[in-house]
Scaffold this motif. Structure first.
Motif, mmCIF file in Angstrom:
data_model
loop_
_atom_site.group_PDB
_atom_site.id
_atom_site.type_symbol
_atom_site.label_atom_id
_atom_site.label_comp_id
_atom_site.label_asym_id
_atom_site.label_seq_id
_atom_site.Cartn_x
_atom_site.Cartn_y
_atom_site.Cartn_z
ATOM 1 N N GLU A 109 103.884 36.199 -130.241
ATOM 2 C CA GLU A 109 105.238 35.396 -129.165
ATOM 3 C C GLU A 109 104.257 33.589 -128.685
ATOM 4 O O GLU A 109 104.535 32.671 -128.779
ATOM 5 N N LYS A 110 102.951 34.094 -128.246
ATOM 6 C CA LYS A 110 102.355 33.532 -126.954
ATOM 7 C C LYS A 110 101.983 32.079 -128.047
ATOM 8 O O LYS A 110 102.391 31.047 -127.798
ATOM 9 N N LEU A 111 101.579 32.661 -129.374
ATOM 10 C CA LEU A 111 101.288 31.582 -130.216
ATOM 11 C C LEU A 111 101.846 30.217 -130.120
ATOM 12 O O LEU A 111 102.538 29.652 -129.995
ATOM 13 N N LEU A 112 103.624 31.354 -130.698
ATOM 14 C CA LEU A 112 105.129 30.195 -130.811
ATOM 15 C C LEU A 112 104.880 29.715 -129.383
ATOM 16 O O LEU A 112 105.533 28.432 -129.717
ATOM 17 N N GLN A 130 89.500 40.557 -146.880
ATOM 18 C CA GLN A 130 90.876 39.852 -147.710
ATOM 19 C C GLN A 130 91.051 38.782 -146.852
ATOM 20 O O GLN A 130 90.367 38.068 -145.828
ATOM 21 N N ILE A 131 92.004 37.358 -147.782
ATOM 22 C CA ILE A 131 91.949 36.156 -146.956
ATOM 23 C C ILE A 131 93.666 36.094 -147.152
ATOM 24 O O ILE A 131 94.343 36.870 -147.622
ATOM 25 N N VAL A 132 93.644 35.847 -145.542
ATOM 26 C CA VAL A 132 94.967 36.313 -145.484
ATOM 27 C C VAL A 132 95.813 34.657 -145.911
ATOM 28 O O VAL A 132 94.674 33.449 -144.728
ATOM 29 N N MET A 133 96.894 34.480 -146.066
ATOM 30 C CA MET A 133 97.132 32.872 -145.928
ATOM 31 C C MET A 133 98.329 33.185 -144.448
ATOM 32 O O MET A 133 98.700 33.623 -144.262
ATOM 33 N N VAL A 134 98.035 31.412 -143.629
ATOM 34 C CA VAL A 134 98.828 31.864 -141.987
ATOM 35 C C VAL A 134 99.440 29.835 -142.416
ATOM 36 O O VAL A 134 98.818 29.399 -143.114
ATOM 37 N N SER A 135 100.727 30.261 -142.758
ATOM 38 C CA SER A 135 101.913 29.070 -142.335
ATOM 39 C C SER A 135 102.751 28.926 -141.457
ATOM 40 O O SER A 135 103.100 30.254 -140.976
ATOM 41 N N LEU A 136 102.458 28.093 -140.373
ATOM 42 C CA LEU A 136 103.497 27.356 -139.440
ATOM 43 C C LEU A 136 103.811 26.538 -139.787
ATOM 44 O O LEU A 136 104.009 25.322 -140.106
ATOM 45 N N GLY A 137 105.661 27.073 -139.318
ATOM 46 C CA GLY A 137 106.842 25.598 -140.044
ATOM 47 C C GLY A 137 107.375 25.196 -139.044
ATOM 48 O O GLY A 137 108.107 25.970 -138.239
ATOM 49 N N GLY A 138 108.198 24.107 -139.056
ATOM 50 C CA GLY A 138 109.086 23.172 -138.639
ATOM 51 C C GLY A 138 110.419 22.271 -138.948
ATOM 52 O O GLY A 138 109.590 22.161 -140.036
ATOM 53 N N GLU A 139 111.091 21.879 -138.148
ATOM 54 C CA GLU A 139 111.820 20.575 -138.385
ATOM 55 C C GLU A 139 111.059 19.569 -138.167
ATOM 56 O O GLU A 139 111.306 18.748 -139.346
#
Length: 243
Positions: free
Chosen positions: A25-28, A134-143
């Protein structure tokens, strides 16, 4: 306040979050200022994984629910240009880079086009390694994602730190962090890497060869269990080697 000072301030706030959900929540709250309003983190299923098992790979999610359902139902993970690019690059990048200069095909175009329907037209993605390897894929998106070079570095580092912290809280409640011993030179190289210096620039600052500075960074990355330079810096900050 400089970008690195601001980064450390944001990281300090994340460090005091008590749950993985609070960290996200803080990250976003930070990344939304740059147009990155949604988050997904998870391991990548093996090709052919049944669709009803793919959600088991989702670790952290603040993604539009309908988009997640469509993504799984249409098996988009096997065609997503961002996932393919992440596997190859292993460093933070913007989604748009996944389709620049290379044909992504109809299936890849369908993924990106459908994402746009949910106001996910661009984003930031990167891999990291969990505590169990383990390798984790992280994705942040927006308009509408707007990032200068310095802002890209800030968001990449803060996001990497945040996801690592969230995963730590999620999987290590009540456990301690294993001690890692970095040499003074490895710490120095990481500290300069944290403010954006290249291997050549670090070599000039410290009076060593570029090859030696690269070797120190690679050693530090290995000791910290990091998949890339940004994760190594984030992990060094988390362990108190950089402040």
């Amino acid at each position: 306040m400089g970008h690195f000072d601001r980064t450390l301030e944001l990281i300090d706030q994340l460090q005091h979050a008590g749950t993985a959900a609070t960290v996200c929540e803080k990250l976003l709250g930070v990344t939304s200022g740059f147009g990155l309003t949604a988050l997904m983190a998870g391991t990548v299923p093996q090709p052919g994984t049944p669709r009803n098992r793919q959600k088991d790979h989702v670790l952290l999610c603040d993604w539009p629910a309908e988009w997640l359902e469509r993504y799984v139902a249409r098996n988009y993970v096997d065609h997503d240009p961002v996932v393919s690019h992440m596997k190859q690059l292993q460093a933070p990048f913007q989604w748009r880079e996944a389709s620049q200069g290379i044909p992504i095909g109809k299936s890849g175009g369908d993924v990106m086009g459908d994402a746009g329907e949910f106001k996910l037209r661009d984003g930031l993605a990167f891999p990291l390694i969990t505590l169990d390897g383990q390798i984790v894929m992280v994705s942040l998106g927006g308009e509408a994602v707007e990032l200068s070079g310095a802002e890209f570095g800030l968001v990449s580092l803060v996001s990497t730190y945040a996801i690592g912290r969230a995963m730590q809280l999620h999987t290590m409640a009540g456990k301690t962090i294993d001690h890692v011993e970095l040499t003074p030179r490895e710490r120095e190289c990481l500290q300069w890497a944290a403010v954006g210096k290249s291997e050549w620039e670090i070599s000039q600052i410290l009076g060593i060869s570029e090859h030696t500075s690269e070797k120190h960074l690679l050693n530090a990355k290995s000791k910290l269990g990091a998949v890339n330079r940004v994760q190594a810096v984030a992990e060094a900050i988390r362990r108190g080697y950089i402040n």
